[in-house]
Design an enzyme around this catalytic site. Structure first.
Site, PDB file in Angstrom:
ATOM      1  N   CYS A 108       0.978  -1.275   0.082  1.00 24.25           N
ATOM      2  CA  CYS A 108      -0.149   0.011  -0.062  1.00 24.25           C
ATOM      3  C   CYS A 108       0.842   1.254   0.120  1.00 24.25           C
ATOM      4  CB  CYS A 108      -0.804  -0.185   1.403  1.00 24.25           C
ATOM      5  SG  CYS A 108      -2.062   1.334   1.375  1.00 24.25           S
ATOM      6  N   HIS A 150      -9.570  -3.622  -1.161  1.00 17.35           N
ATOM      7  CA  HIS A 150      -8.652  -2.991  -0.606  1.00 17.35           C
ATOM      8  C   HIS A 150      -8.862  -1.356  -0.685  1.00 17.35           C
ATOM      9  CE1 HIS A 150      -3.871  -2.080   0.016  1.00 17.35           C
ATOM     10  NE2 HIS A 150      -4.628  -0.937  -0.372  1.00 17.35           N
ATOM     11  N   GLU A 151      -9.385  -1.089  -1.685  1.00 18.79           N
ATOM     12  CA  GLU A 151      -9.592   0.683  -2.070  1.00 18.79           C
ATOM     13  C   GLU A 151     -10.967   1.011  -1.161  1.00 18.79           C
ATOM     14  OE1 GLU A 151      -7.251   2.128  -2.905  1.00 18.79           O
ATOM     15  OE2 GLU A 151      -6.260   0.674  -3.976  1.00 18.79           O
ATOM     16  N   HIS A 154     -10.196   1.537   2.228  1.00 16.94           N
ATOM     17  CA  HIS A 154      -9.383   2.879   2.716  1.00 16.94           C
ATOM     18  C   HIS A 154     -10.375   4.117   2.834  1.00 16.94           C
ATOM     19  CE1 HIS A 154      -5.192   2.531   2.070  1.00 16.94           C
ATOM     20  NE2 HIS A 154      -5.192   2.067   0.707  1.00 16.94           N
TER      21      HIS A 154
HETATM   22 NI    NI Z   1      -3.547   1.038  -0.115  1.00 18.14          NI
END
Ligand code: NI
Length: 193
Positions: A108, A150-151, A154
């Protein structure tokens, strides 16, 4: 517009932006947000990433971009097809647990020095909005599902390191890359998101 990465435990105030849910985006998008999206697209390509969330560059908004470029396909056995650079606003996902989970390497831009094998759902239903505010819904599988998890994480203040349990392979990037190289002939780098 110059964008700098917010890095956990390094950038001042990183906890406030990377570990708290971001604000929803409202429509119509302002010229500043449209500019931000274009600059994020340029940056993710320059940095050879597969995804980027606005909070990673200092904008605490539920805005992310992602893609699966052609060069990823030979490196990820679960990357089925090329996905063009896309934008997702106010995104969310629902796991489809019946299709199981798979652990694979992730890195990341907001976490320096550590990579790990992150357990993710093989299949998710996702939804959100396009840049014109219209709704978007889809089913994602394999590597694309990993990138979206993953995004979208976030945008909810969750980092990949928060998804690692003690039994997950994880550690300093250099050391882990040796393992990765041993695992897979040719050495596949972790995704950068
Ligand atoms: Ni990331």
């Amino acid at each position: 517009m110059a964008l700098n990465f917010v890095v956990i435990n390094e950038t001042p105030g990183s906890e406030d932006i990377l570990r708290k849910p971001a604000k929803k985006v409202t429509f119509p998008l302002s010229p500043e947000i449209l500019d931000l999206i274009e600059t994020m697209k340029t940056k993710v390509i320059e940095e050879e990433g597969v995804g980027l969330a606005a909070s990673q560059v200092g904008y605490h908004l539920q805005l992310l971009i992602y893609h699966v470029p052609p060069d990823v396909l030979p490196m990820r056995k679960d990357a089925a097809e090329v996905v063009p650079l896309s934008v997702l606003l106010n995104g969310s996902y629902t796991p489809i647990p019946e299709e199981g989970m798979f652990s694979d390497w992730e890195g990341c831009f907001s976490v320096n020095g550590t990579i790990g094998k992150v357990p993710r759902y093989n299949c998710i239903a996702y939804e959100g909005q396009n840049i014109d505010g219209s709704s978007v819904k889809g089913i994602a599988r394999g590597f694309l599902a990993r990138v979206l998890q993953h995004e979208i994480d976030h945008t909810q203040g969750i980092l990949f390191i928060d998804r690692l349990t003690p039994d997950c392979l994880q550690g300093p990037s250099e050391e882990m890359m040796k393992i990765r190289r041993q695992e897979l002939e040719g050495g596949f780098p972790p995704s950068r998101e």
